[in-house]
Write an enzyme that holds these catalytic residues in place. Structure first.
Site, short mmCIF file in Angstrom:
data_model
loop_
_atom_site.label_atom_id
_atom_site.label_comp_id
_atom_site.label_asym_id
_atom_site.label_seq_id
_atom_site.Cartn_x
_atom_site.Cartn_y
_atom_site.Cartn_z
N ASP A 1 0.85 -1.21 0.00
CA ASP A 1 0.00 0.00 0.00
C ASP A 1 0.88 1.26 0.00
O ASP A 1 0.87 2.02 0.95
CB ASP A 1 -0.97 -0.02 1.20
CG ASP A 1 -0.25 0.00 2.56
OD1 ASP A 1 0.94 -0.40 2.64
OD2 ASP A 1 -0.88 0.45 3.54
N ASP B 1 6.78 1.06 1.83
CA ASP B 1 6.39 0.10 0.79
C ASP B 1 7.20 0.36 -0.49
O ASP B 1 7.57 -0.59 -1.19
CB ASP B 1 4.91 0.25 0.44
CG ASP B 1 3.99 0.05 1.61
OD1 ASP B 1 3.49 -1.07 1.79
OD2 ASP B 1 3.78 1.01 2.37
N ASN C 1 -2.46 2.74 3.58
CA ASN C 1 -1.91 4.08 3.85
C ASN C 1 -2.74 5.16 3.17
O ASN C 1 -2.87 6.27 3.69
CB ASN C 1 -0.46 4.15 3.38
CG ASN C 1 0.47 3.39 4.32
OD1 ASN C 1 0.26 3.37 5.52
ND2 ASN C 1 1.50 2.77 3.75
N THR D 1 2.73 -6.11 2.82
CA THR D 1 3.24 -4.97 3.59
C THR D 1 2.15 -3.92 3.82
O THR D 1 2.44 -2.76 4.11
CB THR D 1 4.46 -4.33 2.90
OG1 THR D 1 4.05 -3.81 1.62
CG2 THR D 1 5.58 -5.33 2.71
N PHE E 1 -0.81 -0.66 12.68
CA PHE E 1 -1.73 -0.18 11.64
C PHE E 1 -2.23 -1.28 10.69
O PHE E 1 -3.43 -1.40 10.43
CB PHE E 1 -1.06 0.93 10.82
CG PHE E 1 -1.91 1.47 9.71
CD1 PHE E 1 -2.76 2.55 9.92
CD2 PHE E 1 -1.88 0.90 8.44
CE1 PHE E 1 -3.56 3.05 8.88
CE2 PHE E 1 -2.68 1.38 7.41
CZ PHE E 1 -3.52 2.46 7.63
N ASN E 2 -1.33 -2.08 10.11
CA ASN E 2 -1.75 -3.03 9.07
C ASN E 2 -2.72 -4.07 9.63
O ASN E 2 -3.62 -4.52 8.91
CB ASN E 2 -0.53 -3.76 8.47
CG ASN E 2 0.33 -2.85 7.62
OD1 ASN E 2 -0.08 -1.74 7.27
ND2 ASN E 2 1.53 -3.31 7.30
N HIS F 1 9.66 0.16 7.83
CA HIS F 1 9.06 -1.12 8.18
C HIS F 1 9.11 -2.18 7.06
O HIS F 1 9.61 -3.30 7.26
CB HIS F 1 7.59 -0.92 8.54
CG HIS F 1 7.32 0.18 9.49
ND1 HIS F 1 7.41 0.04 10.85
CD2 HIS F 1 6.96 1.49 9.28
CE1 HIS F 1 7.09 1.18 11.45
NE2 HIS F 1 6.82 2.07 10.52
N ASP F 2 8.52 -1.81 5.92
CA ASP F 2 8.19 -2.83 4.92
C ASP F 2 9.41 -3.45 4.25
O ASP F 2 9.39 -4.61 3.84
CB ASP F 2 7.25 -2.23 3.88
CG ASP F 2 5.93 -1.80 4.49
OD1 ASP F 2 5.59 -2.31 5.57
OD2 ASP F 2 5.25 -0.95 3.89
#
Ligand code: PIR
Ligand code: CA
Length: 311
Positions: A11, A16, A40, A125, A166-167, A239-240
């Site tokens: 996203d 990402d 996102n 992700t 969040f995810n 993160h991703d």
């Protein structure tokens, strides 16, 4: 190609975008497809962003649009971190790569089933909506997929609520289906990804590459840094990128096995990834949980991947 076959479900999203670059640029990767999911930002925006990243990086794999919202709840987005476009900072090129006509879940099913069993890794992700839909469409995916290496969750604290990342929070029912399925899951959660702060040393290594793509990455990280600085972070957590790195170079982090369940009905804890390292619930481990990162090694492989692309 003899690399790891993977499908990136994302996203974009600043981190990402970096995940796309690593998945496309690392020589050990055989990126089969990119799918998008609302998270996102809206599905229109994140799909445009994925195609824009592919355009600037010269990535030509199929890109397919996925779910516009979660299975059972109202959609949430994260403009406070990713901006109005979902990818604020750089000038986004007009997408020149085509959009695959298939819905993401269908593309995932067809791609996995077209390859030998146990060879395709899914790397989600964003919210897990497309992955849950694909599994519902074709339950044999659970035996067919090599592994799911996802960015999501945490065993300490959340970022969307005190309990939830969040995810997972964005589609807890989808997450519950993904963790409950029989495929092996690697959870690369906030505990790990908050060790991946894109500091100035990393950014200057990227800048030194001197390509248009390096400038694009620098512009992304500039915006993302400011967003994280507002929350007291010295640098933004990418993160991703970590969920992709866990597939291509698993030794870049260490892991502990645990049973992980998704809280679906908490008063304050909906979307929490309840992680039982100690066997308190007497259930078999269903997840390899990432715990510690070798950050220098992550930067090495990321800089090398960016150097391969967009020249
Ligand atoms: C969402 C994200 C990052 C930061 C916040 N605050 C909200 C996105 C990232 O793209 C990553 O996949 C995950 N969701 C981190 O929670
Ligand atoms: Ca994401």
């Amino acid at each position: 190609m003899t690399g790891q076959k993977l499908i990136l479900d994302c996203d974009p999203g600043h981190d990402d975008a970096l995940a796309i670059l690593l998945a496309a640029g690392d020589p050990r990767s055989d990126l089969l497809a990119i799918t998008t999911v609302a998270g996102n930002q809206t599905i229109e925006k994140v799909t445009r962003n994925a195609r824009a990243v592919c355009t600037i990086a010269g990535v030509t794999v199929p890109v397919a649009r996925g779910a516009a919202g979660p299975l059972a709840r109202e959609a949430i987005i994260a403009p406070d971190y990713h901006g109005d476009s979902g990818l604020d900072g750089p000038v986004l090129p007009a997408p020149e790569v085509p959009l695959d006509p298939r819905p993401a879940a269908q593309l995932i099913v067809e791609t996995v089933m077209a390859h030998d069993p146990g060879t395709v890794t899914l790397v989600p992700t964003g919210p897990l909506t497309n992955i849950a839909l694909a599994l519902a469409l074709e339950p044999r995916l659970a035996e067919r997929v090599r592994r799911v290496s996802l960015m999501g969750g945490s065993y300490t604290r959340g970022n969307r609520t005190p309990a939830a990342e969040f995810n997972i929070m964005a589609d807890p029912e989808a997450a519950a289906a993904v963790f409950a399925a029989s495929w092996p899951v690697t959870m690369v959660g906030l505990d790990l990804t908050h060790q991946a702060l894109a500091d100035d040393a990393f950014r200057s290594r990227v800048r030194t590459l001197g390509t248009p793509l390096a400038t694009f990455v620098e512009d992304l990280l500039g915006f993302f840094s400011a967003a994280y600085a507002r929350r007291g972070f010295a640098a933004p957590a990418v993160h991703d990128l970590c969920a992709v790195a866990a597939v291509l170079e698993p030794e870049v982090m260490t892991y502990r096995d645990a049973f992980v369940a998704i809280e679906l009905a908490g008063t304050w804890t909906t979307g929490m990834t309840v992680t039982d390292f100690d066997g308190l619930l007497d259930r078999p481990a269903n997840t390899r949980v990432a715990v510690a990162l070798d950050r220098d090694r992550l930067w090495d492989l990321t800089v090398a991947a960016i150097a391969q692309l967009g020249r």
